[in-house]
Design a protein around this motif. Structure first.
Motif, PDB file in Angstrom:
ATOM      1  N   SER A   1       1.955   2.232   3.581  1.00 49.43           N
ATOM      2  CA  SER A   1       2.227   1.042   4.390  1.00 49.43           C
ATOM      3  C   SER A   1       3.066   1.361   5.627  1.00 49.43           C
ATOM      4  O   SER A   1       2.926   0.696   6.658  1.00 49.43           O
ATOM      5  CB  SER A   1       2.934  -0.016   3.548  1.00 49.43           C
ATOM      6  OG  SER A   1       4.150   0.487   3.010  1.00 49.43           O
TER       7      SER A   1
ATOM      8  N   GLY B   1       0.801  -1.213   0.000  1.00 45.41           N
ATOM      9  CA  GLY B   1       0.000   0.000   0.000  1.00 45.41           C
ATOM     10  C   GLY B   1       0.832   1.260   0.000  1.00 45.41           C
ATOM     11  O   GLY B   1       2.002   1.276   0.378  1.00 45.41           O
ATOM     12  N   LEU B   2       0.188   2.344  -0.421  1.00 43.76           N
ATOM     13  CA  LEU B   2       0.878   3.615  -0.571  1.00 43.76           C
ATOM     14  C   LEU B   2       1.351   4.172   0.762  1.00 43.76           C
ATOM     15  O   LEU B   2       2.383   4.838   0.833  1.00 43.76           O
ATOM     16  CB  LEU B   2      -0.074   4.621  -1.255  1.00 43.76           C
ATOM     17  CG  LEU B   2       0.549   5.840  -1.918  1.00 43.76           C
ATOM     18  CD1 LEU B   2       1.492   5.448  -3.037  1.00 43.76           C
ATOM     19  CD2 LEU B   2      -0.551   6.750  -2.463  1.00 43.76           C
TER      20      LEU B   2
ATOM     21  N   VAL C   1       0.571   1.172  -6.591  1.00 43.86           N
ATOM     22  CA  VAL C   1       1.060   0.448  -5.410  1.00 43.86           C
ATOM     23  C   VAL C   1       1.763  -0.862  -5.718  1.00 43.86           C
ATOM     24  O   VAL C   1       2.407  -1.435  -4.837  1.00 43.86           O
ATOM     25  CB  VAL C   1      -0.089   0.166  -4.404  1.00 43.86           C
ATOM     26  CG1 VAL C   1      -0.653   1.462  -3.854  1.00 43.86           C
ATOM     27  CG2 VAL C   1      -1.190  -0.674  -5.036  1.00 43.86           C
TER      28      VAL C   1
ATOM     29  N   GLY D   1      -3.613  -1.053  -1.599  1.00 48.98           N
ATOM     30  CA  GLY D   1      -3.064  -2.285  -2.128  1.00 48.98           C
ATOM     31  C   GLY D   1      -4.075  -3.372  -2.388  1.00 48.98           C
ATOM     32  O   GLY D   1      -3.746  -4.393  -3.000  1.00 48.98           O
TER      33      GLY D   1
ATOM     34  N   VAL E   1      -5.096   2.534  -3.546  1.00 48.03           N
ATOM     35  CA  VAL E   1      -4.042   3.088  -2.699  1.00 48.03           C
ATOM     36  C   VAL E   1      -3.613   2.192  -1.541  1.00 48.03           C
ATOM     37  O   VAL E   1      -2.441   2.222  -1.133  1.00 48.03           O
ATOM     38  CB  VAL E   1      -4.425   4.484  -2.177  1.00 48.03           C
ATOM     39  CG1 VAL E   1      -4.520   5.470  -3.319  1.00 48.03           C
ATOM     40  CG2 VAL E   1      -5.717   4.444  -1.370  1.00 48.03           C
TER      41      VAL E   1
END
Length: 324
Positions: free
Chosen positions: A104, A101-102, A303, A203, A201
């Motif tokens: 994370s 993910g963006l 992502v 994931g 975004v």
């Protein structure tokens, strides 16, 4: 009437690799129905909890159904994929998977949401108490053809030949165009999504098993197809909202796929210029100007590293009657 072929859930693979033998061979223009598990390959079920995420076997994620050999497809051709229907299960899941993910680094803990999908009315409650519901716009996140290079390539990122493009606009009624690099194209599909925003975004989308039917047609007249192109459905909620007129618009989109987001963006614009040059005989300067005043840049996938998918979307209404 074209014959309809089928690919079972068990007919799957876990890498883009042109040495994988096809599960079926079809004539160009035939339709194929694929039965696909969700992106977890069945590891996540309706009864799963966030603890399930810690035991995921990552090498089993994002499996593909296929490949399908399309007769007549040769390197340099384009494979046209008409998405005829997408039917999801009645449930799905969205997760925060550590490391994905963006954001994370800001959301390190696992989280899992199990959705109940109202397929008849095409929505799912995100929070019924707060009145937040999500419209269902199902599509396959993974659609691609085998790369020309030898070897096994991960199914996680997107490529110039497709793959994990996670582009929500390629739903029923849309057409996807992919550059062919090997004989027969070797098309595969998977990663069912009931709904997703541009970029995906965190994931994951609303991940779900699906049955999807596509028509596969070899095109010899599209030498400019170097990355995924697509045309959105003519009508329906899955299209991009047209900010100029307030209604649903149909778009033609070119993409750029690159590990550098600026280069992916430059590629998307450059590919639209090439499309306009070839299909509408615009000179490069005019095409570039048209991209600037009427084209929309979109982050389709941001992502699935190492590559980004950036799209340049142009309303098809601008070009009606313009073909030379």
């Amino acid at each position: 009437m074209s014959s309809i072929h089928s690919v079972k859930r068990s007919q799957s693979h876990l890498a883009w690799d042109n040495s994988i033998p096809p599960v079926i061979i079809i004539p160009s223009g035939d339709t194929v129905t694929f039965s696909c598990l969700d992106a977890s390959n069945g590891q996540i079920t309706q009864s799963s909890t966030p603890n399930t995420l810690s035991s995921l076997i990552f090498s089993q994620l994002d499996q593909l159904n296929g490949p399908v050999y399309v007769q007549g497809a040769a390197p340099g051709d384009t494979l046209q994929i008409d998405v005829l229907s997408v039917d999801t299960a009645d449930w799905g899941w969205t997760a925060l998977i550590p490391g994905f993910g963006l954001l994370s680094d800001e959301f390190p803990d696992p989280a899992l949401k199990i959705w109940k999908l109202n397929k008849e009315e095409q929505y799912a409650w995100f929070d019924k108490e707060k009145g937040i519901k999500v419209l269902l716009r199902p599509f396959a996140g993974e659609m691609g053809v085998a790369p020309g290079k030898k070897g096994a390539f991960s199914t996680i990122p997107p490529y110039a030949t497709g793959g994990n493009i996670d582009t929500r606009h390629v739903c029923a009624g849309a057409a996807l165009y992919l550059p062919v690099e090997v004989e027969g194209a070797l098309f595969s599909i998977g990663d069912g999504h009931a709904a997703q925003g541009d970029g995906e975004v965190c994931g994951t989308a609303i991940e779900t098993p699906m049955q999807v039917t596509v028509r596969l047609t070899v095109r010899k007249d599209r030498p400019y197809t170097k990355t995924p192109h697509f045309q959105t459905a003519a009508t329906g909620g899955a299209n991009v909202r047209d900010g100029r007129g307030g209604g649903e618009a149909q778009y033609y989109c070119t993409t750029g796929v690159d590990s550098d987001i600026r280069e992916a963006t430059r590629g998307a614009v450059r590919n639209m210029i090439n499309f306009l040059e070839t299909e509408y005989q615009l000179d490069r300067v005019a095409a570039y100007m048209l991209c600037s005043v009427a084209g929309d840049l979109r982050m389709h996938e941001v992502v699935d590293m190492p590559n980004y998918v950036i799209g340049m979307m142009l309303p098809t209404s601008l070009l009606r009657g313009a073909r030379a």
